[in-house]
Design an enzyme around this catalytic site. Sequence first.
Site, mmCIF file in Angstrom:
data_model
loop_
_atom_site.group_PDB
_atom_site.id
_atom_site.type_symbol
_atom_site.label_atom_id
_atom_site.label_comp_id
_atom_site.label_asym_id
_atom_site.label_seq_id
_atom_site.Cartn_x
_atom_site.Cartn_y
_atom_site.Cartn_z
ATOM 1 N N HIS A 54 -2.568 4.035 -1.945
ATOM 2 C CA HIS A 54 -1.545 4.568 -2.850
ATOM 3 C C HIS A 54 -2.121 4.876 -4.231
ATOM 4 O O HIS A 54 -1.401 4.851 -5.226
ATOM 5 C CB HIS A 54 -0.352 3.601 -2.939
ATOM 6 C CG HIS A 54 0.441 3.549 -1.671
ATOM 7 N ND1 HIS A 54 1.379 2.583 -1.380
ATOM 8 C CD2 HIS A 54 0.439 4.378 -0.587
ATOM 9 C CE1 HIS A 54 1.906 2.809 -0.190
ATOM 10 N NE2 HIS A 54 1.351 3.886 0.315
ATOM 11 N N CYS A 74 -3.056 15.831 -15.389
ATOM 12 C CA CYS A 74 -2.028 16.635 -16.057
ATOM 13 C C CYS A 74 -1.208 17.358 -14.987
ATOM 14 O O CYS A 74 -1.766 17.989 -14.080
ATOM 15 C CB CYS A 74 -2.696 17.641 -16.993
ATOM 16 S SG CYS A 74 -1.502 18.736 -17.771
ATOM 17 N N CYS A 93 -3.204 23.589 -15.776
ATOM 18 C CA CYS A 93 -4.192 22.713 -16.405
ATOM 19 C C CYS A 93 -4.842 21.762 -15.393
ATOM 20 O O CYS A 93 -6.018 21.881 -15.084
ATOM 21 C CB CYS A 93 -3.517 21.935 -17.534
ATOM 22 S SG CYS A 93 -4.635 20.797 -18.379
ATOM 23 N N CYS A 117 -0.725 15.775 -22.250
ATOM 24 C CA CYS A 117 -2.084 16.308 -22.202
ATOM 25 C C CYS A 117 -2.406 17.028 -23.523
ATOM 26 O O CYS A 117 -1.722 17.994 -23.879
ATOM 27 C CB CYS A 117 -2.188 17.261 -21.019
ATOM 28 S SG CYS A 117 -3.751 18.109 -20.915
ATOM 29 N N CYS A 132 -3.299 20.803 -23.100
ATOM 30 C CA CYS A 132 -2.109 21.655 -22.923
ATOM 31 C C CYS A 132 -1.349 21.799 -24.225
ATOM 32 O O CYS A 132 -0.842 22.868 -24.540
ATOM 33 C CB CYS A 132 -1.134 21.032 -21.942
ATOM 34 S SG CYS A 132 -1.574 21.217 -20.265
HETATM 35 P P1 OAD Z 1 6.935 -4.995 -0.267
HETATM 36 O O1 OAD Z 1 7.565 -5.591 -1.470
HETATM 37 O O2 OAD Z 1 7.717 -3.978 0.479
HETATM 38 O O3 OAD Z 1 6.562 -6.143 0.766
HETATM 39 C C1 OAD Z 1 5.868 -7.273 0.367
HETATM 40 C C2 OAD Z 1 5.824 -8.228 1.545
HETATM 41 O O4 OAD Z 1 5.029 -9.334 1.175
HETATM 42 C C3 OAD Z 1 7.191 -8.752 1.962
HETATM 43 O O5 OAD Z 1 7.290 -8.725 3.374
HETATM 44 C C4 OAD Z 1 7.189 -10.196 1.442
HETATM 45 O O6 OAD Z 1 7.934 -11.088 2.275
HETATM 46 C C5 OAD Z 1 5.718 -10.530 1.521
HETATM 47 N N1 OAD Z 1 5.279 -11.541 0.552
HETATM 48 C C6 OAD Z 1 5.683 -11.736 -0.725
HETATM 49 N N2 OAD Z 1 5.001 -12.735 -1.292
HETATM 50 C C7 OAD Z 1 4.131 -13.198 -0.361
HETATM 51 C C8 OAD Z 1 3.142 -14.219 -0.333
HETATM 52 N N3 OAD Z 1 2.905 -14.982 -1.403
HETATM 53 N N4 OAD Z 1 2.456 -14.400 0.807
HETATM 54 C C9 OAD Z 1 2.689 -13.636 1.908
HETATM 55 N N5 OAD Z 1 3.604 -12.659 1.936
HETATM 56 C C10 OAD Z 1 4.313 -12.424 0.824
HETATM 57 O O7 OAD Z 1 5.514 -4.421 -0.728
HETATM 58 P P2 OAD Z 1 4.566 -3.417 0.065
HETATM 59 O O8 OAD Z 1 4.702 -3.571 1.525
HETATM 60 O O9 OAD Z 1 3.218 -3.543 -0.529
HETATM 61 O O10 OAD Z 1 4.453 2.141 -3.174
HETATM 62 O O11 OAD Z 1 5.182 -2.031 -0.375
HETATM 63 C C11 OAD Z 1 4.592 -0.828 0.039
HETATM 64 C C12 OAD Z 1 4.772 0.222 -1.009
HETATM 65 O O12 OAD Z 1 6.143 0.296 -1.382
HETATM 66 C C13 OAD Z 1 4.054 -0.066 -2.302
HETATM 67 O O13 OAD Z 1 2.695 0.294 -2.262
HETATM 68 C C14 OAD Z 1 4.818 0.763 -3.292
HETATM 69 C C15 OAD Z 1 6.223 0.583 -2.802
HETATM 70 O O14 OAD Z 1 7.055 1.683 -2.947
HETATM 71 C C16 OAD Z 1 3.975 2.787 -4.249
HETATM 72 O O15 OAD Z 1 3.657 2.202 -5.256
HETATM 73 C C17 OAD Z 1 3.816 4.245 -4.095
#
Ligand code: OAD
Length: 331
Positions: free
Chosen positions: A126, A134, A139, A160, A163
Amino acid sequence: MSHFADVAHLLRRAKNVVALVGAGVSVSCGIPDFRSAHGLYHSVAERFGLSDPQQIFCIDHFEDDPSMFFEFASQIMPQPHVRPSPTHRFLAELQSRRRLLRLYSQNIDGLEKRAGVSEQRTVLCHGSFLTATCTSRACKRRVKGTSIAPQVAAGLVPRCIKCQKNSDDDSGGVLKPDIVFFGEKLPNRVADCLETDIEKADLLLVFGTSLQVAPVSKIPAMFYGHVPSVLVNRELVAGHFDVELLGDCDDVVAALRAELGWHDRSAARYVDDARGAAGAATTNVAYHFVPPKRFLFANVGSEGARRDDPEDQNNSNESEDDGVTNASHTS
Ligand code: OAD
């Protein structure tokens, strides 16, 4: 696989581990995840009154009005004082023990790098705050993330300069951090590395992700059948893992290291962790086995999941994305 020693044995014999991580691996560093009850999306929904807080990462929304994202961005921008978690250090340890083929991270906090995982071994699915681009089509200048950090920290929209000089109204294009928004393509490196890693991998470890965002959510399925797959998460998520280790990832890592007898290298770095979770490697981390493939660690209810078993929801969560563009399964 009814004995924890069997799980550890998977690691002992692995030479090419593929790890996939999400926000859960940084929670013990003080960075909230997105979708847990007190996660970032909860606070975003409250603060901005959004019915779908994922809008904050929606590229169309950003292009219409970037100010909301920048009001929020300081909360997700990597902070220099934050230290990697024991899980990050475990991933670096896999590398130093020559067992890590690749780390696919959905995180933008840069903590895997701070723990010592090399750029060559890492795929930032990600993107990151390391650079910004920008948004003006004419640009597209790319700058270092550090050059916009003061404005981002202050909640301001960075513009920017190039720009600005060329524009009549002095506005200039917006400098958008190179993190992947919903509706944007993932870096080519994701597909490029997967192509070779699928052939080479001998173990898949998935840590701290809800697997709700495509196309990353589809990565584990690419490995099923070829290699053993292990989920390490606080809750169950959709998928068909061979083993599910449910609990805080730092605790699970501590238990794995203890089982493997990995006390020799970097032990001090583990034990000095502020939360002390890794110190548990030298004591005993409690867990119990739930047949046929689940180990429950402390903090997880006896049913083994905080949500309903997501295997029942697989179909309704099926994404309609093109397999490359970032899309949410939940919207
Ligand atoms: P989520 O917040 O969706 O999921 C985090 C997971 O980690 C959940 O299932 C929690 O239960 C688990 N969790 C939390 N703390 C924990 C711990 N200490 N040990 C083990 N498990 C734990 O986050 P992501 O799956 O990373 O996108 O989310 C994916 C994407 O959604 C992110 O990269 C972000 C967001 O939109 C962008 O930034 C573009």
